[in-house]
Design a protein around this motif. Structure first.
Motif, PDB file in Angstrom:
ATOM      1  N   MET A  17      -7.221  -2.886 -23.719  1.00  0.00           N
ATOM      2  CA  MET A  17      -6.295  -3.138 -22.626  1.00  0.00           C
ATOM      3  C   MET A  17      -7.066  -2.913 -21.331  1.00  0.00           C
ATOM      4  N   ILE A  18      -7.050  -3.892 -20.431  1.00  0.00           N
ATOM      5  CA  ILE A  18      -7.781  -3.731 -19.177  1.00  0.00           C
ATOM      6  C   ILE A  18      -6.865  -3.980 -17.988  1.00  0.00           C
ATOM      7  N   CYS A  19      -7.219  -3.364 -16.866  1.00  0.00           N
ATOM      8  CA  CYS A  19      -6.602  -3.684 -15.580  1.00  0.00           C
ATOM      9  C   CYS A  19      -7.691  -4.326 -14.727  1.00  0.00           C
ATOM     10  N   TRP A  20      -7.433  -5.563 -14.270  1.00  0.00           N
ATOM     11  CA  TRP A  20      -8.427  -6.277 -13.474  1.00  0.00           C
ATOM     12  C   TRP A  20      -8.341  -5.803 -12.023  1.00  0.00           C
ATOM     13  N   PHE A  21      -9.464  -5.331 -11.467  1.00  0.00           N
ATOM     14  CA  PHE A  21      -9.485  -4.715 -10.145  1.00  0.00           C
ATOM     15  C   PHE A  21      -9.824  -5.683  -9.017  1.00  0.00           C
ATOM     16  N   ASN A  22     -10.582  -6.716  -9.314  1.00  0.00           N
ATOM     17  CA  ASN A  22     -11.216  -7.511  -8.259  1.00  0.00           C
ATOM     18  C   ASN A  22     -10.290  -8.599  -7.731  1.00  0.00           C
ATOM     19  N   ASN A  23     -10.477  -8.953  -6.433  1.00  0.00           N
ATOM     20  CA  ASN A  23      -9.636 -10.016  -5.865  1.00  0.00           C
ATOM     21  C   ASN A  23     -10.097 -11.398  -6.302  1.00  0.00           C
ATOM     22  N   LYS A  24     -11.252 -11.478  -6.945  1.00  0.00           N
ATOM     23  CA  LYS A  24     -11.698 -12.731  -7.550  1.00  0.00           C
ATOM     24  C   LYS A  24     -11.320 -12.726  -9.021  1.00  0.00           C
ATOM     25  N   ALA A  25     -10.807 -13.851  -9.484  1.00  0.00           N
ATOM     26  CA  ALA A  25     -10.384 -13.941 -10.885  1.00  0.00           C
ATOM     27  C   ALA A  25     -11.580 -13.820 -11.825  1.00  0.00           C
ATOM     28  N   ALA A  26     -11.307 -13.363 -13.036  1.00  0.00           N
ATOM     29  CA  ALA A  26     -12.365 -13.263 -14.045  1.00  0.00           C
ATOM     30  C   ALA A  26     -12.862 -14.656 -14.399  1.00  0.00           C
ATOM     31  N   ARG A  27     -14.166 -14.800 -14.571  1.00  0.00           N
ATOM     32  CA  ARG A  27     -14.752 -16.077 -14.946  1.00  0.00           C
ATOM     33  C   ARG A  27     -14.803 -16.195 -16.471  1.00  0.00           C
ATOM     34  N   PRO A  28     -14.333 -17.291 -17.031  1.00  0.00           N
ATOM     35  CA  PRO A  28     -14.321 -17.437 -18.497  1.00  0.00           C
ATOM     36  C   PRO A  28     -15.725 -17.261 -19.095  1.00  0.00           C
ATOM     37  N   ARG A  29     -15.812 -16.327 -20.035  1.00  0.00           N
ATOM     38  CA  ARG A  29     -17.038 -16.056 -20.795  1.00  0.00           C
ATOM     39  C   ARG A  29     -18.239 -15.710 -19.904  1.00  0.00           C
ATOM     40  N   ALA A  30     -17.953 -15.223 -18.672  1.00  0.00           N
ATOM     41  CA  ALA A  30     -19.036 -14.801 -17.772  1.00  0.00           C
ATOM     42  C   ALA A  30     -19.639 -13.498 -18.272  1.00  0.00           C
ATOM     43  N   LYS A  31     -20.918 -13.284 -17.968  1.00  0.00           N
ATOM     44  CA  LYS A  31     -21.600 -12.050 -18.360  1.00  0.00           C
ATOM     45  C   LYS A  31     -21.380 -10.975 -17.293  1.00  0.00           C
ATOM     46  N   TYR A  32     -20.925  -9.802 -17.743  1.00  0.00           N
ATOM     47  CA  TYR A  32     -20.757  -8.648 -16.873  1.00  0.00           C
ATOM     48  C   TYR A  32     -21.551  -7.489 -17.457  1.00  0.00           C
ATOM     49  N   ASN A  62       0.140 -17.365 -23.190  1.00  0.00           N
ATOM     50  CA  ASN A  62      -0.656 -18.567 -22.938  1.00  0.00           C
ATOM     51  C   ASN A  62      -1.363 -18.582 -21.585  1.00  0.00           C
ATOM     52  N   ASP A  63      -1.341 -17.478 -20.872  1.00  0.00           N
ATOM     53  CA  ASP A  63      -1.990 -17.397 -19.562  1.00  0.00           C
ATOM     54  C   ASP A  63      -3.338 -16.692 -19.736  1.00  0.00           C
ATOM     55  N   LYS A  64      -4.418 -17.428 -19.579  1.00  0.00           N
ATOM     56  CA  LYS A  64      -5.754 -16.885 -19.829  1.00  0.00           C
ATOM     57  C   LYS A  64      -6.468 -16.438 -18.555  1.00  0.00           C
ATOM     58  N   GLU A  65      -5.843 -16.604 -17.402  1.00  0.00           N
ATOM     59  CA  GLU A  65      -6.511 -16.254 -16.146  1.00  0.00           C
ATOM     60  C   GLU A  65      -6.217 -14.805 -15.778  1.00  0.00           C
ATOM     61  N   LEU A  66      -7.278 -14.046 -15.482  1.00  0.00           N
ATOM     62  CA  LEU A  66      -7.137 -12.650 -15.059  1.00  0.00           C
ATOM     63  C   LEU A  66      -7.333 -12.573 -13.554  1.00  0.00           C
ATOM     64  N   THR A  67      -6.298 -12.137 -12.844  1.00  0.00           N
ATOM     65  CA  THR A  67      -6.389 -11.947 -11.400  1.00  0.00           C
ATOM     66  C   THR A  67      -6.105 -10.488 -11.073  1.00  0.00           C
ATOM     67  N   MET A  68      -6.288 -10.133  -9.804  1.00  0.00           N
ATOM     68  CA  MET A  68      -6.220  -8.721  -9.418  1.00  0.00           C
ATOM     69  C   MET A  68      -4.899  -8.070  -9.833  1.00  0.00           C
ATOM     70  N   ASN A  69      -5.023  -6.897 -10.428  1.00  0.00           N
ATOM     71  CA  ASN A  69      -3.910  -6.067 -10.896  1.00  0.00           C
ATOM     72  C   ASN A  69      -3.301  -6.519 -12.215  1.00  0.00           C
ATOM     73  N   ASP A  70      -3.784  -7.626 -12.777  1.00  0.00           N
ATOM     74  CA  ASP A  70      -3.283  -8.033 -14.085  1.00  0.00           C
ATOM     75  C   ASP A  70      -3.642  -6.977 -15.133  1.00  0.00           C
ATOM     76  N   ILE A  71      -2.691  -6.699 -16.008  1.00  0.00           N
ATOM     77  CA  ILE A  71      -2.915  -5.792 -17.138  1.00  0.00           C
ATOM     78  C   ILE A  71      -2.829  -6.629 -18.407  1.00  0.00           C
ATOM     79  N   SER A  72      -3.893  -6.623 -19.183  1.00  0.00           N
ATOM     80  CA  SER A  72      -4.010  -7.586 -20.279  1.00  0.00           C
ATOM     81  C   SER A  72      -4.703  -6.971 -21.482  1.00  0.00           C
ATOM     82  N   ARG A  73      -4.416  -7.543 -22.627  1.00  0.00           N
ATOM     83  CA  ARG A  73      -5.190  -7.239 -23.832  1.00  0.00           C
ATOM     84  C   ARG A  73      -6.244  -8.327 -23.980  1.00  0.00           C
TER      85      ARG A  73
END
Length: 418
Positions: A322-337, A367-378
């Motif tokens: 379970m993650i909380c996305w912190f950044n104001n930029k959305a997560a990039r699909p399959r990007a390396k972090y 069905n929502d795959k986009e992670l934006t700031m403050n989203d809480i997701s599995r």
């Protein structure tokens, strides 16, 4: 139950904008006489300059001058105070929806959470969001402070309705201990002293509640985990052949003679000595910082983990969290972090967004795959090399991680392994 005077209680405050968090903490510090004279003098002067009749209690906690001038509190402000019964660290977090990530930061080490509700407005979306985060982080105590009771004429019915609203939705959450408290932070009702305006409430004021909360250690005492931070090879008299593995014990207990395994290599050995700057120890436990030497000369480096032979962590390269996305930029699909897990840093990617959480209903958005700031997701995380992990519910240290942007070095997300 006797209270240990040296016992430390960490608590976080959360609520919507203008629910009175800063005023509450200011009242707590002011009435418990935890304010230095120079602080009081400075705040008194500032209050007069702003045209306030008395002392503006919020100024004791609002951070930098320009933040105060804007009338908002941003980031996480940590405050420390002591009473004859206990020591406290307060993590004061902002109420704005866009700063939900800050509550995750402030609450990550908390023993208790204070969730403020404006008596005029009742339970709102931010209330549910903060309660969910408290549940997600497994904070053992939640104190629901129904504030500004003076503005609803100390009406017991208003208070009882809010308690019912909160209990209705929080029944879906995992929170061990929930308490409710009607108060007026501005006037001091039920903060440090009992309220004479709400004789219908028989509970203790906030400070007494905080002083007497049972603090159960969140340190896992069973699973011995020692993430290696560095290898010590001092080249001076008496230490020519010394090879120690230094770090902070994440959980459990280690003793000389223990059968251990180094993960992820799988090499076995025994603990030879446990050393500190004050000498050797017969046992060491979390969260002590020590140097461990082994009976065998095996390859151990930063990011490895020393565990008991009969109680090993899971070595995983793909796991759900379970993650909380912190950044104001959305997560990039399959990007390396970069993932930082205990002392282990390596490349990782978010392989899949399994579902997101609708904070209003606590339902899953599939069905929502986009992670934006403050989203809480599995999500499903994949790493380049194994990490040695436990589930967050079993071990807060080895069950948590952060994701970092390699280019900007910003923290992108905080996660809990499930």
């Amino acid at each position: 139950m006797a209270i240990d005077n040296n016992q430390l209680l960490r608590f976080t405050t959360a609520g919507s904008v203008d629910d009175g968090k800063s005023t509450l903490i200011g009242r707590l510090l002011y009435d418990s006489k935890a304010i230095f004279e120079d602080q009081l003098e400075a705040v008194t002067v500032t209050s007069k300059r702003k045209g306030h009749e008395g002392v503006d209690l919020a100024l004791f906690t609002d951070g930098l001058r320009d933040e105060r001038e804007q009338g908002i509190t941003i980031d996480v402000a940590y405050r420390y105070f002591t009473t004859p019964k206990r020591k406290f660290i307060i993590a004061d977090t902002p109420g704005h929806i866009q700063y939900t990530r800050n509550m995750v930061t402030g609450a990550s080490t908390a023993n208790a959470a204070l969730i403020l509700i404006d008596a005029r407005h009742g339970v709102i979306e931010q209330t549910k969001r903060h309660a969910f985060i408290a549940s997600l982080l497994q904070i053992p105590h939640v104190i629901v402070c129904v504030n500004k009771m003076d503005l609803v004429k100390y009406d017991e019915t208003v208070y009882n309705n809010i308690v019912s609203q909160f209990e209705e939705f929080s029944s879906k959450l995992y929170v061990k201990d929930v308490r409710f408290l009607p108060m007026s932070a501005l006037d001091g009702d039920n903060v440090v002293n009992r309220s004479t305006n709400m004789n219908w409430f028989q509970g203790a004021p906030l400070l007494h509640t905080l002083e007497t909360l049972h603090i159960s250690s969140d340190v896992n005492k069973i699973d011995a985990r020692f993430p290696v931070q560095t290898v010590l090879r001092p080249q001076r008299d008496g230490f020519i052949d010394y090879r120690g593995y230094a770090g902070r014990i994440a959980s459990g207990i280690f003793r000389p003679g223990d059968d251990i395994v180094v993960m992820p290599s799988g090499f076995n050995s025994k603990v030879k000595t446990i050393d500190t700057d004050k000498g050797t120890l017969e046992e060491a436990f979390a969260p002590m910082s020590v140097s461990i030497t082994l009976e065998d000369d095996i390859d151990v480096s930063r990011g490895d983990m020393i565990v008991k032979l009969n109680n090993q962590a899971k070595a995983v390269q793909e796991f759900d969290a379970m993650i909380c996305w912190f950044n104001n930029k959305a997560a990039r699909p399959r990007a390396k972090y970069t993932i930082v897990h205990t002392s282990n840093e390596q490349k990782a990617m978010i392989k899949n967004v399994v579902y997101k959480i609708d904070i209003n209903t606590y339902s899953r958005i599939e069905n929502d795959k986009e992670l934006t700031m403050n989203d809480i997701s599995r999500v499903t995380i994949k790493t380049t090399r194994p990490i040695m992990a436990d589930e967050y519910r079993d071990n807060r240290i080895t069950g948590s991680f952060i994701l970092i942007d390699d280019a900007t070095h910003e923290t992108l997300a905080a996660g809990m392994i499930v």
